[in-house]
Structure formats: structure tokens, C-alpha cells
Scaffold this motif. Sequence first.
Motif, mmCIF file in Angstrom:
data_model
loop_
_atom_site.group_PDB
_atom_site.id
_atom_site.type_symbol
_atom_site.label_atom_id
_atom_site.label_comp_id
_atom_site.label_asym_id
_atom_site.label_seq_id
_atom_site.Cartn_x
_atom_site.Cartn_y
_atom_site.Cartn_z
ATOM 1 N N ALA A 100 -1.669 -8.933 -5.989
ATOM 2 C CA ALA A 100 -0.462 -9.734 -5.785
ATOM 3 C C ALA A 100 0.392 -9.730 -7.044
ATOM 4 C CB ALA A 100 -0.839 -11.165 -5.391
ATOM 5 N N GLN A 101 -0.252 -9.832 -8.206
ATOM 6 C CA GLN A 101 0.475 -9.838 -9.464
ATOM 7 C C GLN A 101 1.179 -8.508 -9.712
ATOM 8 O OE1 GLN A 101 1.009 -12.306 -11.558
ATOM 9 N NE2 GLN A 101 2.075 -11.076 -13.088
ATOM 10 N N VAL A 102 0.519 -7.413 -9.400
ATOM 11 C CA VAL A 102 1.118 -6.081 -9.572
ATOM 12 C C VAL A 102 2.367 -5.945 -8.717
ATOM 13 C CG1 VAL A 102 0.784 -3.621 -9.072
ATOM 14 C CG2 VAL A 102 -0.991 -4.902 -10.289
ATOM 15 N N GLY A 142 7.350 -9.048 -0.621
ATOM 16 C CA GLY A 142 6.690 -9.504 0.595
ATOM 17 C C GLY A 142 5.188 -9.298 0.541
ATOM 18 N N LEU A 143 4.752 -8.156 0.010
ATOM 19 C CA LEU A 143 3.317 -7.888 -0.115
ATOM 20 C C LEU A 143 2.660 -8.925 -1.028
ATOM 21 C CD1 LEU A 143 3.325 -3.987 -0.559
ATOM 22 C CD2 LEU A 143 2.987 -5.286 1.553
ATOM 23 N N ALA A 144 3.324 -9.230 -2.148
ATOM 24 C CA ALA A 144 2.785 -10.230 -3.077
ATOM 25 C C ALA A 144 2.677 -11.590 -2.397
ATOM 26 C CB ALA A 144 3.673 -10.317 -4.316
ATOM 27 N N VAL A 180 3.656 -7.802 8.263
ATOM 28 C CA VAL A 180 3.953 -9.225 8.419
ATOM 29 C C VAL A 180 4.810 -9.801 7.297
ATOM 30 C CG1 VAL A 180 1.854 -9.610 9.771
ATOM 31 C CG2 VAL A 180 1.809 -9.987 7.298
ATOM 32 N N ALA A 181 4.919 -9.089 6.173
ATOM 33 C CA ALA A 181 5.695 -9.655 5.063
ATOM 34 C C ALA A 181 6.534 -8.627 4.317
ATOM 35 C CB ALA A 181 4.749 -10.339 4.075
ATOM 36 N N GLY A 182 5.995 -7.433 4.061
ATOM 37 C CA GLY A 182 6.774 -6.413 3.365
ATOM 38 C C GLY A 182 8.008 -6.014 4.146
ATOM 39 N N ALA A 183 7.844 -5.861 5.459
ATOM 40 C CA ALA A 183 8.984 -5.497 6.304
ATOM 41 C C ALA A 183 10.019 -6.618 6.343
ATOM 42 C CB ALA A 183 8.503 -5.170 7.721
ATOM 43 N N VAL A 184 9.555 -7.849 6.240
ATOM 44 C CA VAL A 184 10.487 -8.985 6.160
ATOM 45 C C VAL A 184 11.261 -8.916 4.851
ATOM 46 C CG1 VAL A 184 10.700 -11.489 6.076
ATOM 47 C CG2 VAL A 184 9.039 -10.437 7.613
ATOM 48 N N GLY A 228 3.905 -16.756 -6.682
ATOM 49 C CA GLY A 228 2.953 -16.190 -7.619
ATOM 50 C C GLY A 228 2.011 -17.235 -8.170
ATOM 51 N N ALA A 229 2.516 -18.457 -8.314
ATOM 52 C CA ALA A 229 1.684 -19.551 -8.835
ATOM 53 C C ALA A 229 0.532 -19.864 -7.886
ATOM 54 C CB ALA A 229 2.545 -20.797 -9.041
ATOM 55 N N ILE A 230 0.724 -19.616 -6.608
ATOM 56 C CA ILE A 230 -0.349 -19.880 -5.642
ATOM 57 C C ILE A 230 -1.541 -18.979 -5.921
ATOM 58 C CG2 ILE A 230 -0.998 -19.714 -3.203
ATOM 59 C CD1 ILE A 230 1.913 -20.511 -2.531
#
Length: 325
Positions: free
Chosen positions: A224-226, A166-168, A137-141, A254-256
Motif C-alpha cells: 500500500a505504501q509503495v 486506488g490500489l493503495a 474495485v478501486a484502481g479503476a475507480v 495511508g494512515a489506516i
Amino acid sequence: MQDRQALVSNARTSILKGSKSFAAASHLFDTVTRERVWLLYAWCRRADDIVDAQDHGGALGDQAGAAERLALVREKTALAFAGKDTGDFAFDALGLVARETGLTFAMAQAVIDGFALDAVEWQPQTEADLMRYCWHVAGAVGVMMAVVMGVSPDDDDTLDRACDLGLAFQLSNIVRDIEEDSAAGRCYIPREWLAPAGFAPGAQMRPEHRPALTRIVGRMCEAAQVHECSARIGAARLKGRQRWAILSAAGIYGAIAREVARRGERAWDHRVFVSNGRKLGFIASAAWAALRPVPRHCVEAAKARKFSRQSLIALSDRDGVPKCT
């Protein structure tokens, strides 16, 4: 089929309505890249909305008929890559940006497979399942976005880093939206994390489970940070304005996750968001960061990455995509 100017105009309207954070960061791109990013976003947003029966990521609609909606997305996407009129500006926008940049149908299929997971109310059993979902849903984007910015489809390492961004982003969205997802009957926390804490999907928002939930979410925020740090390594290879835009987006999203982690058990009392003032601050700091090497602490943190794009593709190939009936 609308002409390019009309497609870009409609795509701009879509991103302003659907993602104010991403819209803000997109204005840092050069004109050509910015327009292409908007075109790609329009398809992602529209396809997701069709499958979830919602409007620009709002409340979920009636989930009956998900199989038919998913089939419609696949059909219109195929038409877009074939260069045919789809009858929907967002799919026509995808066809246009694909012709201009070299996006492939396989790239789009990887994203649609993520919609398919939601359509069957799929829930992750393991951490690997969670990351596989985030890939679709996000990495591929992120991979598609990198190609739109001119990264070669053969540059595997840079595409891996784009996937990581995207993963983050998706992990940040998940930890922020746990309460909203729970209300919609969805849970993206792996069962293998919930079981030791003594509760099952659906019970995560009960007050007595808040301490355990906070600890679980802390793990997701760390992941997410990694992945954000890994993405910053790839961003250093982009052109100046592209690097600035990506670093801005990384800071904002990242702030989220960092704010969710900071709030602890009170993270879902009020929805976490990044104010316009803070967004401007991240954009300003990203301008400086774009001129400097990737910080050493970020390079070291990225080494803790457990899942790469290639490993997640292999996972998906092994397990397949559930059929929506």
C-alpha cells in the motif's frame, strides 16, 4: 430524471453517509470538480450496495440473487451512458458526470467486473490475483476519478498513478477489515501466502494464527505504501486544489495501513479509524506538500511497484471475469 442540482444534493448526502474520509477530502476541490466527484462516488457506492445487498457499505445482506443484482447494475449503467432515465438517482448521476467529462462505458465496466468477483465469492490464489481484484474495485475507480478531474484519457502514465492511489486505498481497506470480511465469509489474502503459514481462508482470525497473520498483513501494508508513493508522483501533475485534495486523501487512507502495521497482533482488537483531528492534520500537511516537489524517498519507494495498471488489465483480459449464475 432529476435535474443537476438535485442529483448533486443526493450525491453529497451519499458520500457523507458512506465515506466521511473521502467527503472531507472532497471539500478541497473547486466547486465543479467537487460536485463531479460526488456524482461519481454516488454511482460507485450504489452499485456496490446493490450487488452486496447492503446500505452504504454496512453489513452484508442476504447474498442470494447476486446474479440478478449484478445484471441490474450492468443494465442501469448501460442506460446511464445511453443518456436514458434509469429510475435511480445514482445511475443518473453517473450518466450526467460521464456527459460532462468523457467517462466511458468501458471504464465503468472495469469497476463492475470487480463487483462480479465478489458476487461469486471469489478468493485470490496469488498476489497477482489480489492486485487484480484491487484494480477492479478501486484502481479503476481511481482512473475514472482522474478523468473527472480533467486528466486526458490518453495520458497513460498519470492514469497509472491514479490507479495506484486506488490500489493503495483498497489494500488499506483490506488490512483494516480482515475481521469483518472473515465474519462475512470473505478472505482477500492470497492462498499462496496463507498456505506456508499453515492455515486456510476462514481460519485467519484464530488466535493461534495471529502472529503469522500479522506478518502477512505487513506485506500488504508495505505494498500500500509503495502504491501511495507512486500516486503522489501523479498528483504532482494536477491543478493546485486537486493536488491538495488527493494528497489529503492519500495521507488519511495511508494512515489506516500504517496504524494497522503499528498495532501488530492487536490491529483487529478495535477497528482502525482516523479521527477528525488527525484528518485536519493531514489536510493541513497536504497543503504544504502540494506546494513542494515529490519527496525523493517517495520517488525511490515507488520504484518497488510490482504491478502496473497495464499489467493488471492484461491479467484480467487473460483470466476473464467469473460468471455469476
